[in-house]
Design a protein around this motif. Structure first.
Motif, PDB file in Angstrom:
ATOM      1  N   TYR A  97       0.816  -1.212   0.000  1.00 64.17           N
ATOM      2  CA  TYR A  97       0.000   0.000   0.000  1.00 64.17           C
ATOM      3  C   TYR A  97       0.852   1.266   0.000  1.00 64.17           C
ATOM      4  CZ  TYR A  97      -4.505  -2.236   0.100  1.00 64.17           C
ATOM      5  OH  TYR A  97      -5.617  -2.949  -0.272  1.00 64.17           O
ATOM      6  N   ARG A  98       2.009   1.224   0.649  1.00 63.08           N
ATOM      7  CA  ARG A  98       2.920   2.368   0.558  1.00 63.08           C
ATOM      8  C   ARG A  98       3.402   2.549  -0.879  1.00 63.08           C
ATOM      9  NH1 ARG A  98       5.025   0.411   5.584  1.00 63.08           N
ATOM     10  NH2 ARG A  98       6.716  -0.655   4.462  1.00 63.08           N
ATOM     11  N   GLU A  99       3.706   1.449  -1.541  1.00 65.53           N
ATOM     12  CA  GLU A  99       4.141   1.520  -2.936  1.00 65.53           C
ATOM     13  C   GLU A  99       3.014   2.021  -3.835  1.00 65.53           C
ATOM     14  OE1 GLU A  99       5.443  -2.432  -3.685  1.00 65.53           O
ATOM     15  OE2 GLU A  99       7.398  -2.173  -2.707  1.00 65.53           O
ATOM     16  N   LEU A 100       1.803   1.584  -3.564  1.00 68.68           N
ATOM     17  CA  LEU A 100       0.671   2.033  -4.369  1.00 68.68           C
ATOM     18  C   LEU A 100       0.430   3.534  -4.199  1.00 68.68           C
ATOM     19  CD1 LEU A 100      -1.855  -0.918  -3.911  1.00 68.68           C
ATOM     20  CD2 LEU A 100      -0.874  -0.133  -6.073  1.00 68.68           C
ATOM     21  N   GLU A 101       0.500   4.007  -2.957  1.00 64.52           N
ATOM     22  CA  GLU A 101       0.279   5.433  -2.720  1.00 64.52           C
ATOM     23  C   GLU A 101       1.245   6.299  -3.517  1.00 64.52           C
ATOM     24  OE1 GLU A 101      -2.055   7.138   0.965  1.00 64.52           O
ATOM     25  OE2 GLU A 101       0.089   6.876   1.322  1.00 64.52           O
ATOM     26  N   ARG A 125      -1.703   4.287   8.656  1.00 61.45           N
ATOM     27  CA  ARG A 125      -0.577   5.226   8.640  1.00 61.45           C
ATOM     28  C   ARG A 125      -0.257   5.747   7.239  1.00 61.45           C
ATOM     29  NH1 ARG A 125       3.843   3.046  13.135  1.00 61.45           N
ATOM     30  NH2 ARG A 125       2.375   3.001  14.894  1.00 61.45           N
ATOM     31  N   LEU A 126      -1.121   5.465   6.283  1.00 57.15           N
ATOM     32  CA  LEU A 126      -0.927   5.987   4.940  1.00 57.15           C
ATOM     33  C   LEU A 126      -1.278   7.472   4.895  1.00 57.15           C
ATOM     34  CD1 LEU A 126      -2.539   3.097   2.856  1.00 57.15           C
ATOM     35  CD2 LEU A 126      -0.099   3.531   3.179  1.00 57.15           C
ATOM     36  N   GLN A 127      -0.869   8.136   3.846  1.00 56.62           N
ATOM     37  CA  GLN A 127      -1.215   9.548   3.688  1.00 56.62           C
ATOM     38  C   GLN A 127      -2.703   9.734   3.472  1.00 56.62           C
ATOM     39  OE1 GLN A 127       1.180  11.169   0.541  1.00 56.62           O
ATOM     40  NE2 GLN A 127       3.107  10.892   1.648  1.00 56.62           N
ATOM     41  N   HIS A 128      -3.343   8.754   2.794  1.00 57.87           N
ATOM     42  CA  HIS A 128      -4.773   8.850   2.505  1.00 57.87           C
ATOM     43  C   HIS A 128      -5.490   7.544   2.877  1.00 57.87           C
ATOM     44  CE1 HIS A 128      -4.341  12.690   0.456  1.00 57.87           C
ATOM     45  NE2 HIS A 128      -3.279  12.197  -0.161  1.00 57.87           N
TER      46      HIS A 128
END
Length: 312
Positions: A97-101, A125-128
């Motif tokens: 998910y970090r890579e996807l963001e 903890r993602l930005q969105h």
């Protein structure tokens, strides 16, 4: 709408069929280029089987809507919805998910196919995090249409609504799980039945074969077109309250008799496995998988025919 799929395994390939069959452009990503080559062949074979069952019309046309890409940035370019089909591992999903963001637009919905992990465990903890949720299918989703939509406390209502509408447009049957819970709804129901089935087998009340007969020739016939609440509503003259007054005490008493010990012990599973292999040798498993899918195709064709008759 363009759909991105992360993972070219069994579930990722099945989702590609679901979305491409419904007319969406699909971009399938996997870090393993060989997996992508194999995915194309497997998808075409599944579509050929669906065509033989008269459940799709033009295999080549559907295949033109699916592209395969081993580069995440180019694979996810322009997608508005991503169906993640990675391993059932929280840390692994956090990485994905970090890579996807980093490569998708801010408004792109990120949905996970996870069978039981709450999305808040890998998205908070993602930005969105507001655009993340679970869209859990039943395998294979191009034959079994139920999809559990499970938002997190941070998921926006617009994202949830968009995902529900997308699944309906893709000819799936979405349900909304209103609050996060481990295992969601389907696997908690399936788990309850499996736990009791293992206890009944372990304690010597029934063989593995007869247990399966009980479901497929008994409960399963009704459950293929009715849920458990509708079933009991129709099983007493005055409906569900009448049924509860007649049989509720029995079910309550049986529930109190159930032990809380784990029925998934190795010795029980070993014996169940031995009985299953006596009925179906390991070498015949793949052929039985194909048999299962053909039976599902026939059931779906019958259900469609009945739905047309009911609406006419």
């Amino acid at each position: 709408m363009k759909i991105g799929i992360v993972g070219a395994g069994l579930i990722g390939r099945a989702w590609a069929i679901v979305f491409a069959r419904a007319g969406f452009l699909v971009s399938v990503y996997d870090v393993n280029a060989n997996a992508l080559v194999n995915a194309g062949d497997a998808i075409r074979q599944s579509l050929n089987d669906l065509q033989q069952a008269e459940l799709v019309a033009d295999v080549d046309q559907i295949m033109t809507r699916i592209r395969f890409d081993a580069d995440l940035t180019s694979a996810m370019q322009g997608v508005e919805y991503v169906q993640e089909c990675g391993p059932e591992n929280v840390e692994g999903k956090k990485t994905i998910y970090r890579e996807l963001e980093a490569v998708v637009a801010t408004g792109t919905v990120l949905a996970s196919s996870t069978s039981g992990i709450a999305a808040s465990q890998f998205s908070e903890r993602l930005q969105h995090p507001e655009r993340c949720l679970v869209a859990h299918p039943v395998n294979p989703p191009y034959l079994i249409p139920l999809v559990e939509i499970v938002p997190t406390p941070q998921t926006s209502e617009d994202v949830t609504t968009t995902t529900l509408q997308l699944m309906e447009a893709a000819q799936q049957v979405p349900i909304l799980v209103r609050k996060e819970i481990e295992g969601f709804v389907l696997n908690r129901l399936q788990g309850a039945l499996l736990n009791e089935a293992l206890r009944l087998f372990r304690d010597g009340y029934v063989s593995a074969e007869d247990l399966d007969k009980t479901v497929k020739h008994g409960l399963g016939l009704r459950w293929s077109f009715m849920g458990p609440f509708e079933t009991i509503d129709l099983n007493a003259p005055a409906g569900i309250e009448d049924y509860a007054s007649r049989y509720g005490p029995l079910y309550h008493q049986v529930d109190q008799q159930r032990g809380q010990e784990n029925p998934w012990d190795a010795s029980t599973l070993k014996i169940v496995g031995e009985e299953r292999r006596a009925l179906l040798p390991r070498a015949e498993l793949a052929a039985r998988h194909e048999w299962r899918d053909r039976r599902l195709m026939s059931l779906i064709a019958h259900q469609r025919l009945m739905a047309e008759k009911d609406s006419s």
